[in-house]
Write a protein that holds these residues in place. Structure first.
Motif, short mmCIF file in Angstrom:
data_model
loop_
_atom_site.label_atom_id
_atom_site.label_comp_id
_atom_site.label_asym_id
_atom_site.label_seq_id
_atom_site.Cartn_x
_atom_site.Cartn_y
_atom_site.Cartn_z
N ILE A 62 0.26 4.31 -1.67
CA ILE A 62 -0.37 5.30 -2.53
C ILE A 62 -1.46 4.59 -3.33
CG2 ILE A 62 -0.04 6.82 -4.52
CD1 ILE A 62 2.78 7.41 -3.39
N VAL A 63 -2.67 5.14 -3.29
CA VAL A 63 -3.82 4.62 -4.01
C VAL A 63 -4.28 5.74 -4.92
CG1 VAL A 63 -6.12 3.61 -3.83
CG2 VAL A 63 -4.45 3.20 -2.01
N SER A 64 -4.00 5.63 -6.22
CA SER A 64 -4.20 6.78 -7.09
C SER A 64 -4.69 6.38 -8.47
CB SER A 64 -2.86 7.53 -7.23
OG SER A 64 -2.99 8.63 -8.09
N GLY A 65 -5.35 7.32 -9.11
CA GLY A 65 -5.77 7.16 -10.49
C GLY A 65 -4.61 7.39 -11.45
N ARG A 66 -3.53 7.99 -10.95
CA ARG A 66 -2.34 8.21 -11.77
C ARG A 66 -1.60 6.89 -11.90
NH1 ARG A 66 0.50 13.42 -8.91
NH2 ARG A 66 -1.31 14.77 -8.84
N GLY A 67 -1.63 6.33 -13.09
CA GLY A 67 -1.08 5.00 -13.25
C GLY A 67 0.17 4.91 -14.10
N ASP A 68 0.71 6.06 -14.56
CA ASP A 68 1.88 5.92 -15.41
C ASP A 68 3.12 5.60 -14.59
OD1 ASP A 68 3.24 8.35 -14.61
OD2 ASP A 68 1.94 9.49 -15.95
N ALA A 69 4.11 5.05 -15.26
CA ALA A 69 5.31 4.56 -14.59
C ALA A 69 6.04 5.64 -13.82
CB ALA A 69 6.24 3.91 -15.60
N VAL A 70 6.08 6.87 -14.34
CA VAL A 70 6.79 7.95 -13.67
C VAL A 70 6.17 8.22 -12.30
CG1 VAL A 70 7.35 10.42 -13.76
CG2 VAL A 70 7.59 9.01 -15.81
N ASP A 71 4.86 8.31 -12.21
CA ASP A 71 4.19 8.54 -10.93
C ASP A 71 4.46 7.40 -9.95
OD1 ASP A 71 2.96 11.07 -11.32
OD2 ASP A 71 1.43 10.12 -12.56
N ARG A 72 4.40 6.17 -10.44
CA ARG A 72 4.64 5.01 -9.57
C ARG A 72 6.07 5.02 -9.03
NH1 ARG A 72 1.89 2.27 -13.74
NH2 ARG A 72 3.83 1.24 -14.33
N GLU A 122 9.98 5.98 -4.74
CA GLU A 122 11.25 6.59 -4.35
C GLU A 122 11.10 7.55 -3.17
OE1 GLU A 122 12.89 8.23 -7.96
OE2 GLU A 122 13.84 6.32 -8.48
N ILE A 123 9.95 8.19 -3.06
CA ILE A 123 9.71 9.09 -1.94
C ILE A 123 9.61 8.31 -0.62
CG2 ILE A 123 7.88 10.52 -0.93
CD1 ILE A 123 7.55 11.82 -3.59
N GLY A 124 9.25 7.05 -0.71
CA GLY A 124 9.19 6.24 0.50
C GLY A 124 7.92 5.44 0.66
N ALA A 125 7.04 5.46 -0.34
CA ALA A 125 5.84 4.64 -0.24
C ALA A 125 6.22 3.16 -0.24
CB ALA A 125 4.89 4.93 -1.40
N ASP A 126 5.48 2.37 0.51
CA ASP A 126 5.73 0.94 0.57
C ASP A 126 5.08 0.20 -0.59
OD1 ASP A 126 7.12 0.69 3.22
OD2 ASP A 126 5.30 1.71 3.83
N ASP A 127 4.05 0.81 -1.18
CA ASP A 127 3.36 0.17 -2.29
C ASP A 127 2.60 1.25 -3.06
OD1 ASP A 127 2.41 -1.81 -4.00
OD2 ASP A 127 1.59 -3.04 -2.39
N TYR A 128 2.18 0.92 -4.26
CA TYR A 128 1.45 1.85 -5.13
C TYR A 128 0.38 1.05 -5.84
CZ TYR A 128 0.91 5.88 -8.29
OH TYR A 128 0.44 6.97 -8.97
N ILE A 129 -0.88 1.45 -5.66
CA ILE A 129 -2.00 0.76 -6.28
C ILE A 129 -2.75 1.76 -7.14
CG2 ILE A 129 -4.17 -0.47 -5.85
CD1 ILE A 129 -3.01 -1.25 -3.12
N THR A 130 -3.07 1.37 -8.38
CA THR A 130 -3.80 2.29 -9.25
C THR A 130 -5.30 1.98 -9.20
OG1 THR A 130 -3.40 0.85 -11.15
CG2 THR A 130 -1.87 2.67 -10.83
N LYS A 131 -6.08 3.06 -9.30
CA LYS A 131 -7.54 2.95 -9.37
C LYS A 131 -7.90 2.65 -10.81
CE LYS A 131 -8.32 6.51 -5.84
NZ LYS A 131 -8.85 7.86 -5.62
N PRO A 132 -8.91 1.88 -11.06
CA PRO A 132 -9.69 1.09 -10.11
C PRO A 132 -8.88 -0.11 -9.64
CG PRO A 132 -10.46 0.62 -12.33
CD PRO A 132 -9.38 1.69 -12.44
N PHE A 133 -9.23 -0.64 -8.49
CA PHE A 133 -8.51 -1.75 -7.90
C PHE A 133 -9.50 -2.74 -7.31
CE2 PHE A 133 -8.76 1.81 -5.00
CZ PHE A 133 -9.45 1.27 -3.93
N ASP A 134 -9.03 -3.94 -7.08
CA ASP A 134 -9.83 -4.98 -6.45
C ASP A 134 -9.65 -4.86 -4.93
OD1 ASP A 134 -11.21 -7.82 -6.93
OD2 ASP A 134 -9.76 -8.01 -5.28
N LEU A 135 -10.74 -4.85 -4.19
CA LEU A 135 -10.66 -4.69 -2.74
C LEU A 135 -9.88 -5.81 -2.07
CD1 LEU A 135 -14.24 -3.37 -1.89
CD2 LEU A 135 -12.09 -2.11 -1.73
#
Length: 187
Positions: free
Chosen positions: A82-92, A97-110
C-alpha cells in the motif's frame, strides 16, 4: 527469466508515470492503472507479481480493493504494497491486517520504495518456489500445503496458522509469508 510484473494503481497520473518510469528503469514490467476495475480486469488477463495500491481512490476505497484481492485468493501469490497519503497508525495497521505485505506513506523516497519492492518480490518468490527441501512435516493427503512443526500447523493454501491447541493465530500477509519460508527452510 521473465521480468517481474508490477501493477501501480493510483488515481494520480503523475504518480503512476513517475513510479512506472522508475521501475521500468530497474528492469520491471509495469502496468499503470487508475481505477480498481482496471486492476480486476488485469488480474483476469495478466496477473502481476506485485501491486502498489493507493488507498485514496475517488469513488472506491483501496482497502476494499485489497479485501477483494484477498477474497479471490490473490494475496499470497501476489505481493501487495500500500502506497498512500494516509499515514496514521490505524490505516497502516488495517492495511497490514487485510494482507498487505508493506505500507509506505507519501511522500516517499524512490530508492526506499525500490528496496521494499525487491524485498516483497523475494518473499513471494521464496514462498512460491520453496517446497523442495522442506524439513517441516507435510501432510501426505490431498493437501501438500499443510506443514506441521513444533506443535503448529501452517496451512499455506488457506493461509492459516494454528497453534498447539488448534486455535487460529492471526498473522499479517508479510508475517505469514515469512513464517512459510522459515518453515520450509529451517536454519
Amino acid at each position: 527469466m521473465s521480468l517481474a510484473h508490477i501493477a501501480i494503481l493510483d488515481d494520480e497520473p503523475d504518480i503512476t508515470a513517475l513510479l512506472g518510469t522508475y521501475l521500468r528503469s530497474h528492469s520491471y514490467r509495469v502496468s499503470e492503472l487508475h481505477q480498481g476495475s482496471e486492476l480486476m480486469a488485469l488480474m483476469q488477463q495478466d496477473t502481476p507479481n506485485l501491486v502498489l495500491l493507493d488507498l485514496g481512490l475517488p469513488g472506491e476505497d483501496g482497502l476494499t480493493i485489497a479485501r477483494q484481492l484477498r477474497e479471490i485468493g490473490a494475496i499470497g501469490r501476489l505481493g501487495l504494497i500500500i502506497v498512500s497519503g494516509r499515514g496514521d497508525a490505524v490505516d497502516r495497521v488495517v492495511g497490514l491486517e487485510i494482507g498487505a505485505d508493506d505500507y509506505i506513506t507519501k511522500p516517499f523516497d524512490l530508492r526506499e520504495l525500490l528496496a521494499r519492492v525487491k524485498a516483497v518480490l523475494r518473499l513471494i518468490e521464496a514462498a512460491t518456489t520453496g517446497g523442495g527441501g522442506a524439513r517441516a512435516v507435510a501432510d501426505r493427503g490431498a493437501n501438500h500445503d499443510r506443514l506441521h512443526f513444533a506443535g503448529f500447523t501452517l496451512d499455506r493454501a488457506a493461509r492459516q496458522l494454528r497453534g498447539r491447541n488448534g486455535c487460529e493465530i492471526v498473522l499479517t500477509g508479510g508475517e505469514f509469508d515469512l513464517l512459510a519460508v522459515f518453515a520450509l527452510h529451517p536454519g
